[in-house]
Design a protein around this motif. Structure first.
Motif, short mmCIF file in Angstrom:
data_model
loop_
_atom_site.label_atom_id
_atom_site.label_comp_id
_atom_site.label_asym_id
_atom_site.label_seq_id
_atom_site.Cartn_x
_atom_site.Cartn_y
_atom_site.Cartn_z
N LYS A 118 7.62 -35.42 45.12
CA LYS A 118 7.15 -36.69 45.68
C LYS A 118 8.29 -37.50 46.30
CE LYS A 118 2.93 -37.47 43.00
NZ LYS A 118 2.13 -38.47 42.28
N PHE A 119 9.52 -37.22 45.88
CA PHE A 119 10.66 -37.98 46.37
C PHE A 119 11.16 -37.48 47.72
CE2 PHE A 119 10.64 -38.76 41.83
CZ PHE A 119 10.95 -40.11 41.74
N GLY A 120 10.61 -36.35 48.22
CA GLY A 120 11.00 -35.87 49.53
C GLY A 120 12.04 -34.77 49.50
N THR A 121 12.73 -34.58 50.63
CA THR A 121 13.68 -33.48 50.79
C THR A 121 14.86 -33.57 49.82
OG1 THR A 121 13.14 -33.63 53.15
CG2 THR A 121 14.93 -32.15 52.54
N ALA A 122 15.14 -34.76 49.34
CA ALA A 122 16.24 -34.91 48.39
C ALA A 122 16.03 -34.03 47.16
CB ALA A 122 16.36 -36.38 47.96
N SER A 123 14.77 -33.76 46.80
CA SER A 123 14.49 -32.91 45.64
C SER A 123 14.99 -31.50 45.86
CB SER A 123 12.99 -32.90 45.34
OG SER A 123 12.24 -32.35 46.42
N TYR A 124 14.86 -30.98 47.10
CA TYR A 124 15.36 -29.64 47.40
C TYR A 124 16.88 -29.57 47.18
CZ TYR A 124 10.92 -28.79 49.92
OH TYR A 124 9.60 -28.65 50.26
N PHE A 145 17.67 -42.24 42.81
CA PHE A 145 18.67 -42.29 41.74
C PHE A 145 18.33 -43.45 40.83
CE2 PHE A 145 22.49 -43.55 39.58
CZ PHE A 145 23.11 -42.35 39.29
N PRO A 146 18.09 -43.21 39.54
CA PRO A 146 18.28 -41.96 38.82
C PRO A 146 16.98 -41.22 38.50
CG PRO A 146 18.14 -43.73 37.25
CD PRO A 146 17.89 -44.35 38.60
N ILE A 147 15.81 -41.77 38.91
CA ILE A 147 14.53 -41.26 38.41
C ILE A 147 14.31 -39.79 38.77
CG2 ILE A 147 12.04 -41.59 38.36
CD1 ILE A 147 13.62 -43.86 37.07
N MET A 148 14.59 -39.42 40.03
CA MET A 148 14.36 -38.03 40.45
C MET A 148 15.20 -37.05 39.66
SD MET A 148 15.05 -36.18 44.11
CE MET A 148 16.78 -35.96 43.69
N PHE A 149 16.44 -37.44 39.34
CA PHE A 149 17.36 -36.52 38.66
C PHE A 149 16.95 -36.26 37.22
CE2 PHE A 149 19.65 -38.43 42.15
CZ PHE A 149 20.30 -37.35 42.71
N VAL A 150 16.18 -37.16 36.64
CA VAL A 150 15.65 -36.93 35.30
C VAL A 150 14.29 -36.25 35.38
CG1 VAL A 150 14.84 -38.05 33.18
CG2 VAL A 150 16.95 -38.82 34.26
N SER A 151 13.49 -36.59 36.39
CA SER A 151 12.15 -36.01 36.53
C SER A 151 12.20 -34.50 36.72
CB SER A 151 11.42 -36.65 37.73
OG SER A 151 11.26 -38.04 37.54
N LEU A 207 30.66 -36.46 34.80
CA LEU A 207 30.69 -37.84 35.31
C LEU A 207 29.35 -38.21 35.94
CD1 LEU A 207 34.19 -38.29 37.02
CD2 LEU A 207 33.34 -39.48 34.99
N PHE A 208 28.85 -37.32 36.78
CA PHE A 208 27.61 -37.60 37.50
C PHE A 208 26.45 -37.77 36.53
CE2 PHE A 208 23.72 -36.23 39.70
CZ PHE A 208 23.71 -37.16 40.73
N MET A 209 26.30 -36.84 35.58
CA MET A 209 25.18 -36.91 34.65
C MET A 209 25.32 -38.09 33.69
SD MET A 209 23.10 -34.76 35.70
CE MET A 209 21.89 -35.09 34.40
N THR A 210 26.55 -38.50 33.39
CA THR A 210 26.76 -39.71 32.59
C THR A 210 26.18 -40.92 33.32
OG1 THR A 210 28.77 -38.83 31.56
CG2 THR A 210 28.48 -41.21 31.52
N ALA A 211 26.45 -40.99 34.62
CA ALA A 211 25.92 -42.10 35.43
C ALA A 211 24.40 -42.04 35.51
CB ALA A 211 26.53 -42.04 36.83
N VAL A 212 23.84 -40.83 35.67
CA VAL A 212 22.38 -40.68 35.76
C VAL A 212 21.70 -41.16 34.49
CG1 VAL A 212 20.51 -38.97 35.81
CG2 VAL A 212 22.39 -38.79 37.43
N CYS A 213 22.16 -40.66 33.34
CA CYS A 213 21.49 -40.98 32.07
C CYS A 213 21.67 -42.44 31.67
CB CYS A 213 22.01 -40.06 30.97
SG CYS A 213 21.52 -38.34 31.21
N THR A 214 22.85 -42.99 31.92
CA THR A 214 23.08 -44.40 31.62
C THR A 214 22.20 -45.30 32.47
OG1 THR A 214 25.39 -43.90 31.04
CG2 THR A 214 24.84 -46.20 31.45
N THR A 215 22.14 -44.98 33.77
CA THR A 215 21.34 -45.79 34.68
C THR A 215 19.85 -45.66 34.36
OG1 THR A 215 22.99 -45.37 36.40
CG2 THR A 215 20.89 -46.29 37.11
N TYR A 216 19.41 -44.45 34.03
CA TYR A 216 17.99 -44.23 33.75
C TYR A 216 17.51 -45.07 32.58
CZ TYR A 216 13.57 -41.84 32.85
OH TYR A 216 12.24 -41.57 32.66
N ILE A 217 18.25 -45.05 31.49
CA ILE A 217 17.79 -45.78 30.30
C ILE A 217 17.83 -47.29 30.53
CG2 ILE A 217 19.96 -46.09 29.06
CD1 ILE A 217 16.56 -44.89 27.62
N CYS A 218 18.61 -47.72 31.52
CA CYS A 218 18.67 -49.15 31.84
C CYS A 218 17.50 -49.60 32.72
CB CYS A 218 20.00 -49.49 32.53
SG CYS A 218 21.43 -49.43 31.43
#
Length: 480
Positions: free
Chosen positions: A74-80, A231-237, A425-436
């Protein structure tokens, strides 16, 4: 279809090119593996490489690479792009190095490995965190396949009936030696899942649907884009279709069965790339479905059923749906098995005795039944458990990546630690941002996402930098 084809080829090339780089960094050799030195007839059992690959693939390929990829589309080409780049440079590296480290340390469970490199306190936290995650996985991977089975069988065999059947299977698969059930039926389930993926792939090229191309832009096409940023919803979905901490809990199961370290790349790195291909195929198929029917549909099972029956016919559709059923079931049973082994490692309980296995399994299954009953009360109960599972899953990958990074630094392999440092580093940013910003977290405005991510990156980088400099200083003192 051009972007899809390029992404598919990139995943295949990633296995042969970057996979070899990662393998060279670790340096597998001909030492005897735990399967040969600690054979116990229950968990440490030498098995053929092709069978281990099939089991590893089924272990890690739960609902994530299918349902997650469908929702991610649903997020578009970024998912690919995330599926491809995440699988090659993060997920497969994470799976390979965690699996190989487990093999080097006599098949240690993930919390023990994390504690070995991140300290005793972290190990204790990870023991509790990982067992909870495993029970969550086992719980959420019951209702989904049970519902699909109910749709394929007479009305008398309803969802409740299949929930009981699936759960009883989980009990047997968790308790019995790994070669009795898992080693025998997983190759069959793997065939069903691969048949589904290949069938959908062929029909993608036969139907040649109008899929978005990367040069059309990476804009967020989600209907609720204002509240659900890429960012960050797609990366967790998408989760398991690119990187998943759950995978690192499964790798020790196969590390205890491999007869040579040199099989690590096809088993661990290869299984993740295969899962990435499955996720990419379903992201493309879902894009076609959304193009034809709009994006209002939120039940991924409905999309799977519609696409498979439309493209593969009745027989092919049934086989494909069975593949989708097999994936979560085979992740659920090994999740419980992993939890048993983690608790056994912590308590120091040998697992040859069925009685000692029961000491661990009885309270674990009672907890899982409680979660399952809560999730079945209403759709919101299941959704809440699923969302917490998704975030917990990705958070576990963060700890695994940092542990492997510390290992690479300690073994003085130069700057090779960057292969896990950057994903960490990247996944730390994803998970921290997601829970916020997520509704089940702090619920902050999505506009805060880039600022939270930047702060998380800086804190993690500085923390690692301080430790790294102290490590270098200690090494100088030691060798002077």
């Amino acid at each position: 279809m051009i972007t899809f084809t390029l992404c598919l080829l990139a995943l295949i090339a990633g296995y042969f090119l970057y996979g070899r780089v990662v393998e060279r960094v670790f340096g597998p050799d001909d030492r005897k593996t735990p399967a040969l030195t600690k054979t116990d007839g229950v968990d440490y059992i030498p098995m053929s490489t092709w069978k281990i690959f099939m089991i590893q693939f089924l272990n890690i390929a739960g609902l994530g690479p299918i349902f997650g990829a469908i929702m991610g589309a649903k997020f578009g080409t970024a998912s690919y792009l995330w599926i491809v780049l995440g699988s090659i440079f993060a997920g497969a590296v994470h799976d390979y190095l965690s699996g190989m480290l487990s093999m080097r340390h006599d098949g240690e469970s993930l919390p023990e490995l994390i504690g070995r490199y991140l300290g005793v306190t972290t190990k204790q936290v990870m023991r509790v965190f990982t067992v909870i995650l495993m029970v969550l996985v086992g719980s959420v991977f019951v209702a989904g396949p049970a519902g699909l089975l109910a749709n394929l069988t007479p009305e008398v065999l309803d969802t409740t009936f299949w929930i009981v059947v699936v759960f009883l299977y989980y009990v047997l698969a968790t308790m019995l030696p790994i070669d009795k059930i898992i080693g025998k039926i997983y190759p069959i389930f793997a065939f069903a899942l691969l048949f589904m993926a290949v069938g959908i792939l062929v029909m993608l090229y036969v139907n040649h649907p109008a899929l978005p191309e990367i040069w059309d832009g990476l804009q967020n096409t989600h209907p609720d884009a204002a509240n659900l940023p890429i960012f960050p919803i797609m990366f967790v979905s998408i989760a398991c279709g690119a990187i998943s901490g759950f995978h690192a809990t499964q790798s020790p199961l196969m590390a205890r069965c491999m007869k040579s370290e040199r099989y690590g790349r096809p088993v661990f790195y290869g299984a993740m790339i295969t899962e990435g291909i499955v996720a990419l195929i379903w992201a493309a198929a879902a894009t076609y479905f959304f193009h034809e029917n709009g994006m209002e549909e939120t039940n991924a099972a409905v999309i799977v059923d519609a696409v498979t029956k439309d493209w593969l016919g009745t027989v092919g559709g049934v086989l494909a749906v069975l593949g989708v059923i097999a994936a979560p079931i085979t992740s659920g049973d090994t999740a419980f098995r992993s939890a048993r082994l983690i608790v056994a490692d912590f308590l120091g309980l040998e697992q040859k005795s069925i009685r000692r296995r029961l000491y661990i399994c009885v309270p674990m299954f009672l907890a899982a039944i409680g979660l399952l009953l809560y999730s079945l009360r209403d759709a919101q109960g299941f959704d809440m458990i699923w969302r917490y599972f998704a975030w917990s899953n990705q958070t576990l990958s963060v700890f695994t990546l940092w542990a492997v990074t510390v290992y690479l630094v300690r073994t003085r392999k130069g700057l090779t630690y960057y292969i896990t440092f950057i994903p960490a580093l990247f996944m730390t940013a994803v998970c921290t941002t997601y829970i916020c910003v997520a509704p089940e977290g702090l619920g902050l405005s999505a506009g805060w996402s880039p600022y939270i991510a930047l702060v998380a990156l800086l804190v993690a980088a500085v923390w690692f930098g301080v430790w790294y400099l102290k490590r270098k200083e200690n090494d100088k003192l030691m060798y002077n």
